[in-house]
Design an enzyme around this catalytic site. Structure first.
Site, PDB file in Angstrom:
ATOM      1  N   TYR A 140     -21.625 -14.027   6.134  1.00 42.32           N
ATOM      2  CA  TYR A 140     -22.074 -13.409   6.841  1.00 42.32           C
ATOM      3  C   TYR A 140     -23.325 -14.253   6.396  1.00 42.32           C
ATOM      4  O   TYR A 140     -24.995 -14.082   5.751  1.00 42.32           O
ATOM      5  CB  TYR A 140     -22.754 -12.087   6.871  1.00 42.32           C
ATOM      6  CG  TYR A 140     -21.992 -11.633   8.228  1.00 42.32           C
ATOM      7  CD1 TYR A 140     -20.950 -12.405   8.939  1.00 42.32           C
ATOM      8  CD2 TYR A 140     -23.184 -10.852   8.971  1.00 42.32           C
ATOM      9  CE1 TYR A 140     -20.540 -12.340  10.001  1.00 42.32           C
ATOM     10  CE2 TYR A 140     -22.372 -10.662  10.809  1.00 42.32           C
ATOM     11  CZ  TYR A 140     -21.137 -10.903  11.068  1.00 42.32           C
ATOM     12  OH  TYR A 140     -21.080 -10.787  12.120  1.00 42.32           O
ATOM     13  N   LYS A 190      -6.093 -15.383   7.419  1.00 40.89           N
ATOM     14  CA  LYS A 190      -6.295 -16.877   8.004  1.00 40.89           C
ATOM     15  C   LYS A 190      -5.529 -17.494   6.919  1.00 40.89           C
ATOM     16  O   LYS A 190      -6.485 -18.953   6.681  1.00 40.89           O
ATOM     17  CB  LYS A 190      -7.399 -17.368   8.693  1.00 40.89           C
ATOM     18  CG  LYS A 190      -6.971 -18.397   9.771  1.00 40.89           C
ATOM     19  CD  LYS A 190      -6.273 -18.480  10.893  1.00 40.89           C
ATOM     20  CE  LYS A 190      -6.123 -19.692  11.776  1.00 40.89           C
ATOM     21  NZ  LYS A 190      -5.068 -19.448  12.776  1.00 40.89           N
ATOM     22  N   ASP A 222      -4.634 -13.633  14.477  1.00 37.19           N
ATOM     23  CA  ASP A 222      -5.206 -14.621  15.927  1.00 37.19           C
ATOM     24  C   ASP A 222      -3.993 -13.592  16.366  1.00 37.19           C
ATOM     25  O   ASP A 222      -3.889 -13.198  17.718  1.00 37.19           O
ATOM     26  CB  ASP A 222      -4.998 -16.094  16.300  1.00 37.19           C
ATOM     27  CG  ASP A 222      -3.749 -17.109  15.697  1.00 37.19           C
ATOM     28  OD1 ASP A 222      -3.265 -16.217  13.892  1.00 37.19           O
ATOM     29  OD2 ASP A 222      -3.390 -18.167  15.587  1.00 37.19           O
ATOM     30  N   ASP A 246     -16.211  -8.503  12.434  1.00 38.68           N
ATOM     31  CA  ASP A 246     -16.924  -8.239  13.233  1.00 38.68           C
ATOM     32  C   ASP A 246     -16.558  -7.742  14.226  1.00 38.68           C
ATOM     33  O   ASP A 246     -17.060  -6.682  15.660  1.00 38.68           O
ATOM     34  CB  ASP A 246     -18.127  -9.375  13.238  1.00 38.68           C
ATOM     35  CG  ASP A 246     -19.071  -8.718  14.149  1.00 38.68           C
ATOM     36  OD1 ASP A 246     -19.326  -8.079  14.641  1.00 38.68           O
ATOM     37  OD2 ASP A 246     -19.572  -9.948  14.835  1.00 38.68           O
ATOM     38  N   ASP A 250     -14.796  -4.928  17.545  1.00 40.83           N
ATOM     39  CA  ASP A 250     -15.568  -4.948  18.870  1.00 40.83           C
ATOM     40  C   ASP A 250     -14.265  -4.434  19.702  1.00 40.83           C
ATOM     41  O   ASP A 250     -13.929  -4.109  20.701  1.00 40.83           O
ATOM     42  CB  ASP A 250     -15.903  -6.372  19.899  1.00 40.83           C
ATOM     43  CG  ASP A 250     -17.704  -5.629  19.284  1.00 40.83           C
ATOM     44  OD1 ASP A 250     -17.879  -4.793  18.689  1.00 40.83           O
ATOM     45  OD2 ASP A 250     -18.765  -6.109  20.358  1.00 40.83           O
TER      46      ASP A 250
HETATM   47  C1  IPM Z   1     -21.762  -5.373  14.534  1.00 39.62           C
HETATM   48  C2  IPM Z   1     -23.473  -6.328  14.642  1.00 39.62           C
HETATM   49  C3  IPM Z   1     -24.027  -6.830  13.877  1.00 39.62           C
HETATM   50  C4  IPM Z   1     -22.661  -7.835  12.918  1.00 39.62           C
HETATM   51  C5  IPM Z   1     -25.167  -7.770  13.880  1.00 39.62           C
HETATM   52  C6  IPM Z   1     -26.275  -6.724  15.316  1.00 39.62           C
HETATM   53  C7  IPM Z   1     -25.857  -8.840  12.572  1.00 39.62           C
HETATM   54  O1  IPM Z   1     -22.565  -7.029  15.113  1.00 39.62           O
HETATM   55  O2  IPM Z   1     -22.515  -4.231  13.286  1.00 39.62           O
HETATM   56  O3  IPM Z   1     -21.108  -5.565  14.431  1.00 39.62           O
HETATM   57  O4  IPM Z   1     -22.918  -8.507  12.902  1.00 39.62           O
HETATM   58  O5  IPM Z   1     -22.088  -6.670  11.511  1.00 39.62           O
HETATM   59 MG    MG Z   2     -20.070  -6.558  15.796  1.00 42.19          MG
END
Ligand code: IPM
Ligand code: MG
Length: 361
Positions: A140, A190, A222, A246, A250
């Site tokens: 990032y 990885k 993975d 990230d 999710d």
């Molecule tokens: C998160 C989001 C952010 C990230 C974006 C909105 C920049 O996806 O907080 O997980 O990638 O960190």
């Molecule tokens: Mg995210």
């Protein structure tokens, strides 16, 4: 007075942070904590007002506060902007400026919501993991970066870069968290391809020596992603870098049923903490009062616990949310296909949580 900065942001950010703030005030009040709020702009809202996703004034305001409650940033209106002036840049900048390197994303399943997961109940029941994501380094932020359009081909590059101290401090957070939990850390990497991951293996292994009571396991990212859906209950604490974290957070969130339920905390070495729901700005449902405010409300609980040293007030919020769900109330994202159940809007769900908090003191 304890100063809290609220950064509602874009999309459903304003509606859900409003409910998070109400629950926060109510729980804090009941535990004798007086809070003072300042609201400011971030993301697309700040671009529209000031031409930049985060102003220096807002950074200073946040620095001077005890904690930040954030909604979400981004939306289709700003999608055509270059990466360095997009709404997301505001979020990345505040994380970086305040050195909030440790992102804690707990993924637990509320018993009432087991059926909301796309996985079978027997796989989902009892999931209780914590993703510890490094937040201020890696792909990032690494330099050089950019798109070079001058040669015969357009070439783009990002740099994945970690120094040992960055890996060490996030790993310590993971092991310290594991000591308060089931004492297992899974490092996702990885290392069969990336040198950066090889350094992570080394440093994580060194830190582990200081925590002989914690079991450490290294898992390729993975196959780790695969195990997260195959057998999510095997995970206690997962530690990983920014980009993998990230994606995995999710995934971890979704196996519990809904992305709409998951809170997060971003912490540095002491100082101010930032709290935000893991879900994004959901522009498609913004402004219709149908968003699920529970992740923002549970983020307020994390704020009470980590920044205000008020674990009992935090627990009140979690209990109130569980009670509301147990009573059968559901926002649209939590209603199963084919299920006949009235859908509760964002404000109404916030009302129910506040009523529950008021009833329990
Ligand atoms: C998160 C989001 C952010 C990230 C974006 C909105 C920049 O996806 O907080 O997980 O990638 O960190
Ligand atoms: Mg995210």
């Amino acid at each position: 007075m304890t100063r809290i900065v609220v950064l509602p942001g874009d999309g459903i950010g304003p509606e859900v942070t409003l409910q998070g703030r109400r629950a926060l005030v109510c729980a804090a009040d009941r535990h004798g904590l007086a809070l003072d709020f300042e609201e400011a702009l971030i993301g697309g809202a700040s671009i529209d007002a000031h031409g930049t996703p985060l102003t220096d004034e807002v950074v200073a305001l946040c620095r001077d506060s005890q904690a930040i409650l954030l909604g979400a940033v981004g939306g289709p209106r700003w999608d055509d902007l270059a990466v360095d002036v997009r709404p997301e840049k505001g979020l990345l900048r505040i994380r970086r400026e305040l050195e909030l390197f440790a992102n804690l994303r707990p993924a637990t399943v509320f018993p009432a919501l087991v059926a909301a997961s796309s996985l079978r109940p027997e796989i989902v029941e009892g999931i209780d993991m914590l993703v510890v994501r490094e937040l201020t380094g890696g792909l990032y932020f690494g330099e050089p970066r950019g798109i070079d359009r001058n040669g015969p081909h357009r070439v783009a590059r990002n740099t994945m870069l970690y120094a040992d101290y960055e890996i060490e401090r996030i790993t310590r957070v993971a092991f310290e968290s594991a000591m308060r939990r089931r004492r297992q850390v899974c490092h996702m990497h990885k290392a069969n391809v990336l040198e950066v991951s090889q350094l992570w293996m080394e440093v994580v292994g060194e830190v582990a020596k200081d925590f002989p009571d914690v079991a450490l396991d290294h898992q390729l990212v993975d196959s780790g992603a695969m195990f997260l859906v195959k057998d999510p209950r095997r995970f206690d604490v997962i530690v990983t870098g920014n980009m993998f974290g990230d994606i995995l957070s999710d995934e971890a969130a979704m196996v519990t049923g809904s992305l709409g339920m998951l809170p997060s905390a971003s912490l540095g070495e002491g100082g101010v903490g930032l709290y935000e729901p893991v879900h994004g700005s959901a522009p498609d449902i913004a402004g219709r009062d149908v968003a699920n405010p529970l992740a923002a409300i549970l983020s307020a609980a994390m704020l009470l616990e980590h920044s205000l040293d008020a674990p009992a007030a935090a627990q009140d919020i979690r209990d109130a949310v569980a009670a509301v769900l147990d009573a059968g109330h559901r926002s649209a994202d939590l209603v199963l296909p084919g299920e006949r159940r009235p859908v509760v809007g964002c404000t109404a769900l916030g009302d129910l949580v506040v009523a529950e908090l008021e009833a329990r003191a």
